[in-house]
Design a protein around this motif. Structure first.
Motif, PDB file in Angstrom:
ATOM      1  N   UNK A 160       0.835  -1.198   0.000  1.00 36.75           N
ATOM      2  CA  UNK A 160       0.000   0.000   0.000  1.00 36.75           C
ATOM      3  C   UNK A 160       0.871   1.249   0.000  1.00 36.75           C
ATOM      4  N   UNK A 161       0.622   2.133  -0.947  1.00 37.15           N
ATOM      5  CA  UNK A 161       1.309   3.417  -0.963  1.00 37.15           C
ATOM      6  C   UNK A 161       0.255   4.491  -0.678  1.00 37.15           C
ATOM      7  N   UNK A 217       4.413  -6.066   7.848  1.00 39.88           N
ATOM      8  CA  UNK A 217       5.783  -6.578   7.763  1.00 39.88           C
ATOM      9  C   UNK A 217       6.754  -5.549   7.228  1.00 39.88           C
ATOM     10  N   UNK A 218       6.228  -4.494   6.625  1.00 38.22           N
ATOM     11  CA  UNK A 218       7.122  -3.472   6.083  1.00 38.22           C
ATOM     12  C   UNK A 218       6.456  -2.109   6.228  1.00 38.22           C
ATOM     13  N   UNK A 219       7.189  -1.131   6.744  1.00 38.13           N
ATOM     14  CA  UNK A 219       6.627   0.215   6.866  1.00 38.13           C
ATOM     15  C   UNK A 219       7.717   1.258   6.668  1.00 38.13           C
ATOM     16  N   UNK A 272       1.697  -7.548   4.907  1.00 36.50           N
ATOM     17  CA  UNK A 272       1.228  -6.206   4.611  1.00 36.50           C
ATOM     18  C   UNK A 272       2.388  -5.221   4.563  1.00 36.50           C
ATOM     19  N   UNK A 273       2.585  -4.598   3.421  1.00 35.53           N
ATOM     20  CA  UNK A 273       3.673  -3.620   3.282  1.00 35.53           C
ATOM     21  C   UNK A 273       3.081  -2.232   3.111  1.00 35.53           C
ATOM     22  N   UNK A 274       3.592  -1.289   3.867  1.00 37.18           N
ATOM     23  CA  UNK A 274       3.011   0.054   3.860  1.00 37.18           C
ATOM     24  C   UNK A 274       4.068   1.132   3.661  1.00 37.18           C
ATOM     25  N   UNK A 275       3.839   1.969   2.668  1.00 43.70           N
ATOM     26  CA  UNK A 275       4.745   3.090   2.425  1.00 43.70           C
ATOM     27  C   UNK A 275       3.900   4.366   2.356  1.00 43.70           C
ATOM     28  N   UNK A 276       4.355   5.383   3.057  1.00 43.71           N
ATOM     29  CA  UNK A 276       3.648   6.659   2.953  1.00 43.71           C
ATOM     30  C   UNK A 276       4.541   7.673   2.262  1.00 43.71           C
ATOM     31  N   UNK A 285      11.062  -2.281  -2.398  1.00 46.77           N
ATOM     32  CA  UNK A 285      11.172  -3.300  -1.338  1.00 46.77           C
ATOM     33  C   UNK A 285       9.803  -3.752  -0.876  1.00 46.77           C
ATOM     34  N   UNK A 286       8.867  -2.788  -0.801  1.00 44.56           N
ATOM     35  CA  UNK A 286       7.492  -3.132  -0.429  1.00 44.56           C
ATOM     36  C   UNK A 286       6.867  -4.105  -1.408  1.00 44.56           C
ATOM     37  N   UNK A 287       7.250  -3.964  -2.681  1.00 46.88           N
ATOM     38  CA  UNK A 287       6.719  -4.881  -3.696  1.00 46.88           C
ATOM     39  C   UNK A 287       7.448  -6.221  -3.657  1.00 46.88           C
ATOM     40  N   UNK A 288       8.771  -6.128  -3.428  1.00 49.73           N
ATOM     41  CA  UNK A 288       9.572  -7.354  -3.466  1.00 49.73           C
ATOM     42  C   UNK A 288       9.215  -8.349  -2.375  1.00 49.73           C
ATOM     43  N   UNK A 289       8.768  -7.849  -1.221  1.00 49.12           N
ATOM     44  CA  UNK A 289       8.424  -8.809  -0.172  1.00 49.12           C
ATOM     45  C   UNK A 289       7.204  -9.649  -0.569  1.00 49.12           C
ATOM     46  N   UNK A 290       6.481  -9.198  -1.595  1.00 51.46           N
ATOM     47  CA  UNK A 290       5.316  -9.985  -2.037  1.00 51.46           C
ATOM     48  C   UNK A 290       5.703 -11.110  -2.982  1.00 51.46           C
TER      49      UNK A 290
END
Lengths: 352, 255
Positions: B122-123, B176-178, B209-213, B198-203
């Motif tokens: 999620x971005x 798992x990622x923020x 759940x990967x979160x980037x703001x 990196x948020x995409x790669x963990x998938x």
């Protein structure tokens, strides 16, 4: 798989959905809906190829259904009276994105939290609510577990054929009513399988949006939907059950009140008062032709309903003003009692 | 003398050439470009499906060259979750939503998806106001910030003090990622691309759940020229919305 099963209305919907090739169910625990969800979870654990998901709230569940349908799932979902606004919001989006969905609405008493007992007071809200943005959704009204199963198959057939959401209106009593259902009587065929999906083949871009900022594009989209509606109304003319012919007395009811009306009609026939019963099993499209035909010899029309005149107003456009119409309403969560109906009909006949 | 030419950058494959509707100086354009570059940089073949929310992000399907779904306001996460249920490991699901949509009416769904550890990346585009609706108060609007619904500046009472939603998410084990980056300084834009990638790669192996703001600017609604808007937001958000890497699947929470 057994052909005959003892099932509640809610369970019959689940079983028929499984046999109609439904692959996912989204729900949130509320009265009656829970019976359906629990049945499907038991069947999921038997390995019948369906996944059940309990969402954090009804709205999320409805839009998870939206996502899963976009990716190719055949989805069943269910809500209760109090969540109808959420369901209508989802139906509008399914309509716009032209996606199939079968949404069961279990009705209870309202307004507000009301109680968990049956009422038919959400019918107009669904009938007109589904038309938001000129959308539309077939509204099927089964009355017994057997008709629930048949209507579920019909709902999936319509949803997948025309790619639209279909509402199955089931009152709390009908959901809990138990009977032996003969599932071999339903074909479970003719449900189309193929459609374009999101996340399919590599290398092809597919987009699903319901936002069309350009007026011309939106007008084109509306025209497509209008054409679809016209085609739908041309092909599907509504379904009903009619019992007894040529009588001067006609009882009209759907859902659990139709079950009671049928018993009252049987009692009246035993009393040497010939009467007929007209039971619409779909309110959209309304079986207009069949209803007008069944009115031909009628002098007394008895509308039996568990709402404040909602069925009466649905019938109004087809009923000649000269026809004597009586309305029996049962509100607050009680099902019309056969003895009350019988007495009421006899009294009104005497006084007129 | 022979001139040796080497291509060091190009137009991202996943970015469409269609002109974008974003206002001059807006950070949405930066985010869209970063998404396209991160998707191009993926080193494993997987179908990418994007889901966007309502508001300025709603026209993303026009700008990105992969499968896209435009979700209703507040419901991008449930739609993405439904897609994830059905597509499973077959696809990588990227969600792009503004903060007004995601932290406002979509917060319940966001928290529950995070709790369930749904494999989504999620971005969130946080530009401190509800941009497309006309610059209204959003869940991250700063104290004293003027918006269309708080023309005298956002008061603490009744709207409360600005809250860092990533800190809220960090309390959830399913995340798992923020990370957070500022989409308006060159150094952080580079970091942003790294975070999204990196948020995409963990998938690759569906690791949760990967979160980037992306902290951004909305010069139009701040009524400032972009350079002024950058200065204002940079100073005003200091200590409130810190940037950096907060959690990874390898290390866990980064102190």
């Amino acid at each position: 798989m057994d052909k005959k099963r003892l099932l509640k209305g809610a369970e019959a919907i689940g079983e028929a959905a499984l046999r109609s090739g439904c692959t996912r169910f989204y729900g949130y625990p509320v009265p009656n809906q829970s019976d359906l969800m629990e049945y499907l979870i038991r069947e999921e654990n038997e390995g019948r190829g369906l996944s059940v998901f309990q969402s954090e709230d009804p709205l999320s569940g409805l839009f998870m259904a939206y996502g899963a349908t976009l990716a190719g799932a055949r989805v069943l979902t269910a809500v209760n009276s109090i969540d109808i606004p959420d369901a209508l919001r989802a139906l509008s989006y399914f309509n716009a994105a032209e996606l199939p969905l079968v949404c069961v609405v279990f009705t209870q008493s309202g307004p507000g939290s009301g109680n968990i007992y049956p009422e038919q007071s959400d019918t107009l809200a669904l009938l007109y609510g589904a038309r938001a943005g000129d959308g539309f959704a077939p509204l099927l009204t089964p009355s017994t577990p057997t008709t629930c199963a048949a209507a579920t198959y019909e709902a999936f057939r319509m949803a997948e054929t025309y790619r639209l959401p279909v509402i199955l209106l089931v009152d709390a009593a009908c959901a809990q009513l138990e009977e032996t259902v003969d599932l071999s009587a339903i074909s479970f065929r003719d449900i189309p399988k193929k459609r374009e999906i999101i996340g399919g083949q590599q290398g092809q871009k597919r987009v699903s949006t319901t936002l069309h900022l350009d007026i011309d594009t939106m007008a084109e989209k509306k025209e497509l939907l209008q054409n679809k509606k016209a085609l739908f109304l041309e092909k599907e003319t509504g379904t009903c059950l009619v019992e007894g012919e040529g009588a001067e007395i006609l009882l009209v009811a759907y859902g659990i009140s139709a079950v009671q009306a049928k018993r009252a009609a049987d009692a009246l026939v035993a009393d040497q008062i010939p009467c007929a019963l007209f039971q619409p099993t779909s309110l959209y499209p309304f079986p207009e032709k069949a209803f007008t035909e069944s009115l031909e010899s009628v002098k007394h029309l008895y509308v039996i309903d568990m709402s404040d005149g909602q069925l009466k107003s649905i019938l109004a456009p087809y009923v000649p003003e000269s026809l004597l119409t009586h309305h029996f309403e049962s509100l607050g969560g009680s099902v019309p009692r056969v003895e009350d109906l019988r007495r009421w009909i006899r009294q009104t006949l005497k006084s007129s | 003398m022979e001139l040796k030419l080497e291509q060091v950058a190009g137009f991202p494959k996943s970015l469409s050439e269609k002109p974008q509707h974003f206002c001059p100086g807006c950070t949405h354009g930066v985010n869209v470009r970063l998404i396209a570059e991160a998707v191009d940089a993926l080193d494993f073949p997987k179908k990418v499906v994007g889901v966007c929310g309502m508001g300025c992000s709603a026209l993303l399907p026009d700008y990105l060259e992969f499968d896209m779904v435009a979700a209703p306001p507040g419901l991008a996460i449930p739609v993405a979750e439904g897609l994830s249920h059905e597509l499973g490991e077959k696809a990588l699901i990227l969600v792009y939503v503004g903060e007004g949509d995601l932290y406002g009416r979509g917060l319940n769904a966001l928290i529950h998806a995070a709790i369930r550890g749904v494999p989504l990346t999620v971005l969130c585009a946080n530009n401190l106001n509800m941009g497309m609706s006309g610059g209204h108060l959003s869940p991250t609007t700063l104290l004293g910030q003027k918006t269309a619904t708080t023309p005298g500046g956002k008061p603490a009472n009744p709207y409360g003090i600005s809250t860092d939603f990533i800190r809220l998410l960090l309390t959830i084990p399913g995340v798992s990622f923020a990370a957070r980056f500022r989409g308006f300084t060159a150094g952080e834009i580079r970091k942003g691309r790294e975070y999204i990638l990196r948020g995409l790669q963990i998938q690759k192996f569906q690791r949760g759940f990967a979160f980037v703001e992306s902290l951004g600017i909305c010069p139009t609604n701040l009524e400032l020229p972009p350079p002024e808007a950058v200065k204002r937001v940079k100073t005003a958000t200091r200590g409130i919305y810190p940037s950096g890497l907060f959690k990874t699947p390898e290390v866990g929470r980064i102190p």
